[in-house]
Design an enzyme around this catalytic site. Structure first.
Site, short mmCIF file in Angstrom:
data_model
loop_
_atom_site.label_atom_id
_atom_site.label_comp_id
_atom_site.label_asym_id
_atom_site.label_seq_id
_atom_site.Cartn_x
_atom_site.Cartn_y
_atom_site.Cartn_z
N LEU A 62 0.82 -1.22 0.00
CA LEU A 62 0.00 0.00 0.00
C LEU A 62 0.85 1.27 0.00
O LEU A 62 1.87 1.36 0.68
CB LEU A 62 -0.93 0.01 1.22
CG LEU A 62 -1.90 -1.17 1.33
CD1 LEU A 62 -2.78 -1.03 2.58
CD2 LEU A 62 -2.77 -1.31 0.08
N HIS A 119 -3.35 4.24 -2.57
CA HIS A 119 -4.31 3.36 -1.89
C HIS A 119 -4.90 4.07 -0.67
O HIS A 119 -6.10 4.00 -0.42
CB HIS A 119 -3.61 2.08 -1.39
CG HIS A 119 -3.02 1.23 -2.47
ND1 HIS A 119 -1.67 1.04 -2.60
CD2 HIS A 119 -3.59 0.51 -3.46
CE1 HIS A 119 -1.42 0.23 -3.61
NE2 HIS A 119 -2.58 -0.11 -4.16
P1 AMP Z 1 -3.77 -2.15 -6.95
O1 AMP Z 1 -3.28 -2.50 -5.59
O2 AMP Z 1 -2.70 -1.69 -7.89
O3 AMP Z 1 -4.67 -3.21 -7.53
O4 AMP Z 1 -4.70 -0.87 -6.76
C1 AMP Z 1 -5.80 -0.87 -5.89
C2 AMP Z 1 -6.61 0.36 -6.13
O5 AMP Z 1 -5.81 1.52 -5.88
C3 AMP Z 1 -7.12 0.49 -7.58
O6 AMP Z 1 -8.46 0.96 -7.56
C4 AMP Z 1 -6.17 1.48 -8.18
O7 AMP Z 1 -6.73 2.21 -9.27
C5 AMP Z 1 -5.92 2.40 -6.99
N1 AMP Z 1 -4.67 3.14 -7.17
C6 AMP Z 1 -3.45 2.65 -7.47
N2 AMP Z 1 -2.56 3.65 -7.62
C7 AMP Z 1 -3.23 4.80 -7.41
C8 AMP Z 1 -2.88 6.19 -7.42
N3 AMP Z 1 -1.65 6.59 -7.69
N4 AMP Z 1 -3.83 7.10 -7.16
C9 AMP Z 1 -5.12 6.70 -6.89
N5 AMP Z 1 -5.51 5.42 -6.86
C10 AMP Z 1 -4.59 4.48 -7.12
#
Ligand code: AMP
Length: 287
Positions: free
Chosen positions: A44, A48
């Site tokens: 995270l 996140h």
């Molecule tokens: P992940 O752990 O990569 O599957 O991401 C989990 C959630 O966090 C997803 O909805 C992503 O779009 C969101 N997320 C990842 N990176 C960012 C970021 N830089 N800004 C906002 N949301 C993010």
């Protein structure tokens, strides 16, 4: 500040760590009021955290899941090496006021004999899905399972993964799921780099090169502010900026992910994907 307050006043409400489906169902059956849900693959970061904080501020309870979902990785991708920081993830969720952290293993989530779920091909086998065929089938499969389990009133997804967000919104709408999908803004480093768990793969020189993605989006913005609406011309100026990188795609779509030839303010998304070294990075801008 918020986490400090929790520490000093010892008011961190106890977060439940849930590993099995049965435990999650039992936990969920005891919750009343609004439930926010934030699915993640862990490691995270502040991106996140922004989703989690939005959820805790808008709901009575927040459930976060950390699950590196095998079905969304293709052969040869980084499933086995995907960054894991379990202890840190637990602490972040605890201090952010998460009510329950769901950390299942693959055996808990999948069985040998399951119906398959196919994302609509004309939207899921383009852009991200062209380079990663089947990726979104796996994403929708796990998100459907997670939504069914957590039964949240609200689920929070980042605009960073714009195509994923679109496909999830489409699934929720067409499968009549009872969850409101809340799109969340992209969180960036001060220099513009969009946060991603995969940024840890970048060497310091690669990290500098990675800035070209957000810089190309800045150049696009400047053109649009100057009155340019022709997407071919905007894309050409982005390719100029991205020249040193191996660009996978630069595309401008509407909110339904159809390619457009003219920018419509409030309706357009500019997407970029490039490889920096061996790391594939994506970024986008909602116009
Ligand atoms: P992940 O752990 O990569 O599957 O991401 C989990 C959630 O966090 C997803 O909805 C992503 O779009 C969101 N997320 C990842 N990176 C960012 C970021 N830089 N800004 C906002 N949301 C993010």
């Amino acid at each position: 500040m918020r986490s400090l307050k929790f520490i000093f006043y010892s008011k961190v409400p106890k977060m439940k760590i849930v590993k099995t489906i049965d435990e999650l169902k039992a936990y969920r059956s005891e919750c009343s009021g609004s439930i926010g849900f934030v699915p993640t693959m862990g490691a995270l970061h502040n991106g996140h955290l922004s989703l989690i904080q939005k959820s805790t501020s808008e709901n009575d309870h927040t459930i976060v899941s950390v699950f590196v979902n095998p079905t969304q990785f293709l052969e040869g991708e980084d499933f086995h090496t995907y960054p894991k920081r379990t202890e840190a993830d637990i602490k972040i969720c605890e201090f952010a006021g998460v009510s329950a952290l769901f950390m299942p293993n693959s055996e808990e989530m999948y069985s040998m004999c399951e119906p398959s779920l196919c994302a609509p091909s004309h939207k899921a086998y383009i852009l991200e899905g062209l380079a990663r065929p089947g990726h979104f089938d796996g994403v929708l499969r796990v998100v459907l399972k997670l939504l069914n389990l957590a039964q949240p009133t609200h689920a929070y997804f980042g605009k960073k993964d714009a195509q994923q967000l679109y496909l999830i919104q489409n699934m929720v709408k067409t499968f009549f799921l009872n969850t409101q999908i809340i799109p969340c803004e992209i969180v960036r480093e001060d220099d513009g780099l969009a946060l991603s768990s995969r940024n840890v793969y970048l060497s310091s020189s690669e990290r500098q090169e990675a800035l070209l993605l957000s810089q190309s989006l800045k150049v696009a913005t400047q053109k649009i502010i100057a009155g340019q609406r022709d997407t071919l011309s905007i894309k050409a100026s982005m390719y100029e900026v991205l020249k040193p990188l191996h660009v996978e795609y630069v595309e401008i779509v509407n909110r339904d992910f159809d390619t457009i030839s003219t920018i419509e303010i409030g309706q357009s998304i500019i997407l970029v994907c490039a490889k920096v070294g061996t790391t594939r990075l994506i970024d986008n801008l909602w116009i």
